[in-house]
Motif scaffolding. Structure first.
Motif, short mmCIF file in Angstrom:
data_model
loop_
_atom_site.label_atom_id
_atom_site.label_comp_id
_atom_site.label_asym_id
_atom_site.label_seq_id
_atom_site.Cartn_x
_atom_site.Cartn_y
_atom_site.Cartn_z
N THR A 196 42.43 45.50 42.46
CA THR A 196 41.46 45.04 41.20
C THR A 196 42.35 43.34 40.60
OG1 THR A 196 41.43 47.44 39.95
CG2 THR A 196 41.81 45.09 38.38
N ALA A 197 43.68 43.35 40.56
CA ALA A 197 44.28 41.81 40.70
C ALA A 197 44.22 41.41 41.45
CB ALA A 197 45.59 42.67 40.40
N MET A 198 43.87 41.30 42.82
CA MET A 198 43.62 40.79 43.86
C MET A 198 42.77 39.74 43.69
SD MET A 198 46.05 42.59 46.90
CE MET A 198 45.40 41.41 48.13
N HIS A 199 41.45 40.29 43.43
CA HIS A 199 40.22 40.43 43.69
C HIS A 199 39.42 39.83 41.72
CE1 HIS A 199 39.92 42.40 47.03
NE2 HIS A 199 38.89 42.25 47.81
N LEU A 200 40.44 39.22 40.58
CA LEU A 200 40.71 38.51 39.67
C LEU A 200 40.29 37.09 39.85
CD1 LEU A 200 41.35 41.03 37.03
CD2 LEU A 200 39.60 40.56 37.84
N ASN A 201 39.39 36.13 39.59
CA ASN A 201 39.54 34.77 39.75
C ASN A 201 39.69 34.83 38.17
OD1 ASN A 201 36.61 34.90 38.05
ND2 ASN A 201 35.85 34.45 39.59
N ASP A 202 40.35 32.98 37.62
CA ASP A 202 40.13 32.64 36.73
C ASP A 202 39.87 32.55 35.14
OD1 ASP A 202 42.60 31.95 37.57
OD2 ASP A 202 41.79 29.65 37.18
N GLU A 203 37.69 33.32 35.46
CA GLU A 203 37.54 33.04 34.42
C GLU A 203 37.48 34.91 34.45
OE1 GLU A 203 37.17 31.77 37.06
OE2 GLU A 203 36.49 30.15 36.07
N ASP A 204 37.81 35.71 34.86
CA ASP A 204 37.74 37.16 34.67
C ASP A 204 38.90 37.91 34.24
OD1 ASP A 204 35.12 37.31 35.99
OD2 ASP A 204 35.39 37.86 37.69
N ARG A 205 40.03 37.01 34.44
CA ARG A 205 41.08 37.31 34.51
C ARG A 205 41.35 37.51 32.37
NH1 ARG A 205 44.20 33.54 36.85
NH2 ARG A 205 44.63 32.40 34.18
N GLN A 206 41.97 38.21 32.44
CA GLN A 206 42.57 38.66 30.32
C GLN A 206 43.25 39.45 30.49
OE1 GLN A 206 41.43 41.35 28.78
NE2 GLN A 206 41.60 42.68 30.06
N ALA A 207 43.51 38.91 29.49
CA ALA A 207 45.17 39.65 28.37
C ALA A 207 44.43 40.48 26.90
CB ALA A 207 46.45 39.44 28.75
N PHE A 208 43.42 41.01 27.10
CA PHE A 208 42.90 41.42 25.54
C PHE A 208 43.54 42.83 25.78
CE2 PHE A 208 39.48 43.11 22.96
CZ PHE A 208 39.24 42.12 21.81
N SER A 209 43.96 43.23 24.06
CA SER A 209 44.35 44.06 24.37
C SER A 209 45.30 44.51 22.74
CB SER A 209 45.65 45.27 25.41
OG SER A 209 46.10 46.62 25.61
N PRO A 210 43.81 44.55 21.60
CA PRO A 210 44.46 44.38 20.56
C PRO A 210 45.03 45.37 20.26
CG PRO A 210 42.07 45.50 20.50
CD PRO A 210 42.61 44.46 22.11
#
Length: 229
Positions: A196-210
């Motif tokens: 999953t990590a290797m196939h994420l680009n800048d637009e898909d990378r996220q840290a949303f975990s409220p």
């Protein structure tokens, strides 16, 4: 006759994944201790689910995705790219506790690299200008190991999983056999998280975990706690 030689790529990965690496990873629970206080984690099953969820929801989509992009950036001397990734890490630390953790572990890992003369002077100067966060410092360390990218990410993920398992053993508390069962499940799930990590680009990378952010903020003022905030 001397038999000394540089450690192999595998040995370098084992070294970096070890909880004995003196960067302070063992001293943080990353929201787990607050989750226990709130009754969200109570036993081996709930602790395993908690850590596995964090692996897939925050690590693989956030810091591991940064590593996947920062390791080749270090190898190709892309200073502007490294600055952008480091800025993203800082911007996504949602609590003072999370920010202090990434800054402290980044500094400690950079000191380790400097003391062992692992990094070049140019690389150390880049880090000094950032200031470096833990994912960027770890990416630098991993970039120096002659191993495939997916192996480097697996080593990072297993080191993180082992620290989180140790946090669960101390704070739930759990026994050593329970910890080994936790690690067995996490080891099965790490390859998917890496892909999953290797196939994420800048637009898909996220840290949303409220919920994790709320628990981290509560941990900062939690009355009785083992782990650092």
């Amino acid at each position: 006759m001397s038999t000394e030689s540089a450690p192999s790529g595998l040995l370098q990965l084992i070294w970096l994944a070890s909880p004995a690496l003196p960067i302070g990873g063992f001293s943080y629970s990353e929201g787990l201790e607050a989750a226990i206080e709130q009754g969200l984690v109570r036993d081996e099953h709930s602790a395993t689910d908690w850590v596995a969820d964090q692996l897939h929801l925050t690590q693989s989509r956030g810091d591991m995705a940064v590593l996947a992009q920062a390791i080749p950036a270090w190898q190709q001397h892309e200073t502007a790219r490294l600055q952008a990734l480091n800025n993203w890490v800082m911007a996504t630390r949602e609590t003072a506790e999370m920010r202090l953790q990434t800054e402290q572990m980044g500094r400690s890992l950079l000191d380790w690299l400097r003391n062992l003369q692992q990094a070049s002077e140019d690389q150390l100067r880049v880090c000094a200008r950032l200031p470096v966060t833990y994912p960027l410092a770890m990416a630098l360390a991993l970039s120096l190991a002659p191993t495939p990218l997916d192996h480097a990410l697996q080593a990072y993920a297993f080191g993180w999983a082992e620290n989180m398992t140790q946090a669960a053993l101390k704070s739930v508390p759990l026994g050593q056999s329970a910890g080994q069962r936790m690690l067995a499940r996490l080891a099965r799930e790490i390859p998917l998280a890496v892909q999953t990590a290797m196939h994420l680009n800048d637009e898909d990378r996220q840290a949303f975990s409220p919920m994790l952010a709320i628990l981290s903020a509560r941990h900062e003022t939690q009355y009785s706690r083992i782990f650092r905030s």
